[in-house]
Design an enzyme around this catalytic site. Structure first.
Site, PDB file in Angstrom:
ATOM      1  CE1 TYR A   1     -18.297  24.550  -5.371  1.00  0.00           C
ATOM      2  CE2 TYR A   1     -20.021  25.661  -4.143  1.00  0.00           C
ATOM      3  CZ  TYR A   1     -19.438  25.325  -5.349  1.00  0.00           C
ATOM      4  OH  TYR A   1     -19.987  25.770  -6.514  1.00  0.00           O
TER       5      TYR A   1
ATOM      6  CD  GLU B   1      -2.788  -1.076   2.476  1.00  0.00           C
ATOM      7  OE1 GLU B   1      -3.995  -0.781   2.359  1.00  0.00           O
ATOM      8  OE2 GLU B   1      -2.252  -1.341   3.574  1.00  0.00           O
TER       9      GLU B   1
ATOM     10  CE  LYS C   1      -6.417   1.033   2.313  1.00  0.00           C
ATOM     11  NZ  LYS C   1      -5.649   0.866   3.555  1.00  0.00           N
TER      12      LYS C   1
ATOM     13  CD  GLU D   1      -9.541   3.653  11.405  1.00  0.00           C
ATOM     14  OE1 GLU D   1     -10.160   2.610  11.678  1.00  0.00           O
ATOM     15  OE2 GLU D   1      -8.533   3.654  10.658  1.00  0.00           O
TER      16      GLU D   1
END
Length: 128
Positions: A59, A27, A105, A79
């Protein structure tokens, strides 16, 4: 108990990024796609009544802060990615009172044929 995540909100959904967050060496080396959904609690009545950009959080700027936070140094956990995004948004936009951040993910290293692994944080601005 009342829901503290009520009222007006700015929403950005399905923001796609490529990153190197994760625990496994693959990863960190190969990277993968991530998707971020944001809901920012902010009083939109001043912007609604005046039609002035300066009376709201742009935005486009929320996106820019989110992208910069996501692209900082790689983290092990999504997280922690979500927390970093929330922290940066609170720092950049003092009028945001609460934030929901979801990080998805889709290529998580688990044996799923279809779907996403995801987390969602709900954070209130700390007064202090």
């Amino acid at each position: 108990m009342t829901d503290r995540f009520t009222g007006d909100r700015i929403i950005l959904e399905d923001l796609g990024f490529y990153g190197y967050h994760g625990v496994l060496p693959e990863e960190r080396t190969l990277g993968q796609r991530f998707f971020v959904d944001l809901v920012c609690g902010i009083d939109l009545s001043p912007a609604g009544s005046t039609d002035e950009l300066g009376k709201t959080a742009s935005y486009a700027e929320i996106y820019n802060v989110t992208k910069a936070a996501f692209e900082e140094s790689p983290l092990n956990l999504i997280e922690a990615v979500a927390q970093r995004i929330a922290d940066r948004l609170f720092a950049a936009f003092p009028d945001i009172g609460w934030i929901k951040v979801r990080v998805r993910k889709p290529e998580a290293p688990i044996s799923m044929v279809r779907g996403n692994a995801a987390i969602e944080l709900h954070r209130l601005r700390e007064n202090g």
